[in-house]
Motif scaffolding. Structure first.
Motif, PDB file in Angstrom:
ATOM      1  N   ALA A  47       0.846  -1.329  -0.028  1.00  0.00           N
ATOM      2  CA  ALA A  47      -0.315   0.084  -0.011  1.00  0.00           C
ATOM      3  C   ALA A  47       0.863   1.283   0.053  1.00  0.00           C
ATOM      4  N   GLU A  48       2.147   1.129   0.606  1.00  0.00           N
ATOM      5  CA  GLU A  48       2.927   2.401   0.886  1.00  0.00           C
ATOM      6  C   GLU A  48       4.159   2.466   0.191  1.00  0.00           C
ATOM      7  N   GLY A  49       4.693   1.240  -0.233  1.00  0.00           N
ATOM      8  CA  GLY A  49       5.741   1.169  -0.556  1.00  0.00           C
ATOM      9  C   GLY A  49       6.849   0.820   0.335  1.00  0.00           C
ATOM     10  N   LEU A  50       7.911   0.192  -0.273  1.00  0.00           N
ATOM     11  CA  LEU A  50       8.937  -0.203   0.734  1.00  0.00           C
ATOM     12  C   LEU A  50       9.704   0.677   1.582  1.00  0.00           C
ATOM     13  N   ALA A  51       9.756   1.963   1.249  1.00  0.00           N
ATOM     14  CA  ALA A  51      10.357   2.859   2.154  1.00  0.00           C
ATOM     15  C   ALA A  51       9.513   3.261   3.268  1.00  0.00           C
ATOM     16  N   ALA A  52       8.360   2.920   3.328  1.00  0.00           N
ATOM     17  CA  ALA A  52       7.333   2.976   4.409  1.00  0.00           C
ATOM     18  C   ALA A  52       7.540   1.982   5.454  1.00  0.00           C
ATOM     19  N   LEU A  53       8.169   0.877   5.064  1.00  0.00           N
ATOM     20  CA  LEU A  53       8.245  -0.279   6.081  1.00  0.00           C
ATOM     21  C   LEU A  53       9.216  -0.027   7.066  1.00  0.00           C
ATOM     22  N   SER A  54       8.762  -0.331   8.311  1.00  0.00           N
ATOM     23  CA  SER A  54       9.469  -0.296   9.678  1.00  0.00           C
ATOM     24  C   SER A  54       9.029  -1.214  10.515  1.00  0.00           C
ATOM     25  N   HIS A 119       3.126  -6.945  -6.099  1.00  0.00           N
ATOM     26  CA  HIS A 119       3.952  -6.578  -5.039  1.00  0.00           C
ATOM     27  C   HIS A 119       5.095  -5.765  -5.674  1.00  0.00           C
ATOM     28  N   PRO A 120       4.976  -4.602  -6.078  1.00  0.00           N
ATOM     29  CA  PRO A 120       5.941  -3.858  -6.923  1.00  0.00           C
ATOM     30  C   PRO A 120       7.319  -3.341  -6.077  1.00  0.00           C
ATOM     31  N   TRP A 121       7.053  -3.714  -4.996  1.00  0.00           N
ATOM     32  CA  TRP A 121       8.180  -3.185  -3.750  1.00  0.00           C
ATOM     33  C   TRP A 121       9.241  -4.399  -4.045  1.00  0.00           C
ATOM     34  N   LEU A 122       8.650  -5.420  -4.851  1.00  0.00           N
ATOM     35  CA  LEU A 122       9.857  -6.633  -5.037  1.00  0.00           C
ATOM     36  C   LEU A 122      10.916  -5.925  -5.913  1.00  0.00           C
ATOM     37  N   LEU A 123      10.676  -4.963  -6.837  1.00  0.00           N
ATOM     38  CA  LEU A 123      11.553  -4.508  -7.519  1.00  0.00           C
ATOM     39  C   LEU A 123      12.704  -3.581  -6.832  1.00  0.00           C
ATOM     40  N   GLN A 124      12.338  -3.145  -5.506  1.00  0.00           N
ATOM     41  CA  GLN A 124      13.280  -2.416  -4.761  1.00  0.00           C
ATOM     42  C   GLN A 124      14.161  -3.235  -3.598  1.00  0.00           C
ATOM     43  N   VAL A 125      14.240  -4.532  -4.117  1.00  0.00           N
ATOM     44  CA  VAL A 125      14.961  -5.311  -2.948  1.00  0.00           C
ATOM     45  C   VAL A 125      15.823  -6.248  -4.303  1.00  0.00           C
ATOM     46  N   ALA A 126      17.074  -5.937  -3.663  1.00  0.00           N
ATOM     47  CA  ALA A 126      18.231  -6.781  -4.340  1.00  0.00           C
ATOM     48  C   ALA A 126      18.426  -8.078  -3.779  1.00  0.00           C
ATOM     49  N   THR A 127      18.265  -9.075  -4.555  1.00  0.00           N
ATOM     50  CA  THR A 127      18.150 -10.251  -4.045  1.00  0.00           C
ATOM     51  C   THR A 127      19.272 -11.505  -4.686  1.00  0.00           C
ATOM     52  N   THR A 128      20.488 -10.900  -4.930  1.00  0.00           N
ATOM     53  CA  THR A 128      21.524 -11.510  -4.934  1.00  0.00           C
ATOM     54  C   THR A 128      21.930 -12.578  -4.034  1.00  0.00           C
ATOM     55  N   ARG A 129      21.819 -12.094  -2.789  1.00  0.00           N
ATOM     56  CA  ARG A 129      21.697 -13.005  -1.625  1.00  0.00           C
ATOM     57  C   ARG A 129      20.016 -13.478  -1.094  1.00  0.00           C
ATOM     58  N   PRO A 130      19.719 -14.427  -1.815  1.00  0.00           N
ATOM     59  CA  PRO A 130      18.338 -14.605  -1.632  1.00  0.00           C
ATOM     60  C   PRO A 130      18.003 -15.051  -0.143  1.00  0.00           C
ATOM     61  N   PRO A 131      16.746 -15.171   0.098  1.00  0.00           N
ATOM     62  CA  PRO A 131      16.211 -15.568   1.239  1.00  0.00           C
ATOM     63  C   PRO A 131      15.830 -17.142   0.983  1.00  0.00           C
ATOM     64  N   LEU A 132      16.863 -17.930   1.826  1.00  0.00           N
ATOM     65  CA  LEU A 132      16.624 -19.362   1.375  1.00  0.00           C
ATOM     66  C   LEU A 132      15.850 -20.128   2.083  1.00  0.00           C
ATOM     67  N   GLY A 133      14.493 -19.761   1.797  1.00  0.00           N
ATOM     68  CA  GLY A 133      13.352 -20.364   2.592  1.00  0.00           C
ATOM     69  C   GLY A 133      12.676 -21.344   1.812  1.00  0.00           C
ATOM     70  N   PRO A 134      11.495 -21.944   2.528  1.00  0.00           N
ATOM     71  CA  PRO A 134      10.960 -22.990   1.713  1.00  0.00           C
ATOM     72  C   PRO A 134      10.003 -22.801   0.727  1.00  0.00           C
TER      73      PRO A 134
END
Length: 251
Positions: A47-54, A119-134
């Motif tokens: 709703a607010e973008g990744l910058a708003a996440l805290s 989820h447009p905020w995905l474009l704002q996350v560098a995932t060269t070190r990906p979350p190694l989840g299920p």
């Protein structure tokens, strides 16, 4: 522009959180859980973008104190990893997709395209070190299966999946930006084009810019906009798969 990086949390804590090897009940009462916290965080980012996440903003959305979140989630770095892994679980993974390996890769590309639009905020996350989840692991497993048994080596299979996903990541940015521009300005791409095109025709000198004038006019007439991200995506995806077909045919 990238604003966050995945994989910045403590490795042991991140993996424990991703795989849910530990989810302690809240000492402060209530019904908080990792799932509720992550869902609230995704809603904030959507709703607010990744910058708003805290952590504070997530707590506000849940109606709890900020410190109560730390009972379940060590920090923002670990939270971001779980957010990513959670949305990766949204992609559809049908077993029977017509069209062989090519049809399967097309389906994967379109599922990833739709995921970025949700989820447009995905474009704002560098995932060269990906979350190694299920969920990421299951997604990777499914995508590799699209080209399993067609004669490629293991490294080539990984490269093909990386190529397709990387292409989608770059191609979808135009669609996301167009949607955001419409939302923020109240004007669609078509409305913007119709407002500007008459003036462009007056200033564009076809003698100075013969190709830009000719091709731009044809594209503008067809798209009724400056660009058509969805059409460009389909064109580029077909060319990518043509290249993969050359590789597969060589075996």
């Amino acid at each position: 522009m990238t604003t966050e990086y995945s994989g910045t949390g403590d490795p042991a804590r991140s993996l424990a959180l991703l795989w849910r090897t530990r989810d302690r009940p809240s000492r402060r009462g209530g019904d908080l859980s990792v799932e509720r916290i992550v869902r609230a965080a995704i809603e904030v980012a959507d709703a607010e973008g990744l910058a708003a996440l805290s952590m504070r903003r997530v707590a506000e959305r849940l109606g709890v104190g900020t410190m109560s979140l730390y009972t379940h989630v060590p920090g923002k770095g670990e939270l971001l990893d779980v957010m990513l892994d959670t949305v990766y679980g949204e992609t559809a993974r049908p077993r029977d997709v017509p069209g062989g390996w090519r049809g399967r890769l097309e389906q994967i590309a379109r599922e990833n395209w739709a995921l970025y639009l949700r989820h447009p905020w995905l474009l704002q996350v560098a995932t060269t070190r990906p979350p190694l989840g299920p969920n990421l692991t299951a997604k990777y497993e499914y995508e590799l299966a699209a080209v399993d048994g067609v004669g490629l080596t293991d490294l080539e299979m990984d490269s093909v999946v990386t190529l397709v996903n990387g292409y989608v990541h770059g191609a979808v940015r135009g669609a996301v930006e167009a949607a955001q521009a419409t939302q923020r300005t109240g004007m669609t791409e078509q409305q913007w084009w119709h407002a500007h095109a008459p003036y462009l025709e007056k200033v564009m000198d076809p003698r100075r810019f013969p190709l830009a004038a000719r091709v731009g006019a044809a594209a503008g007439q067809e798209y009724q906009a400056a660009a058509d991200p969805a059409r460009a995506f389909e064109f580029g995806l077909a060319r990518i798969l043509d290249g993969v077909e050359v590789l597969v045919s060589s075996r």
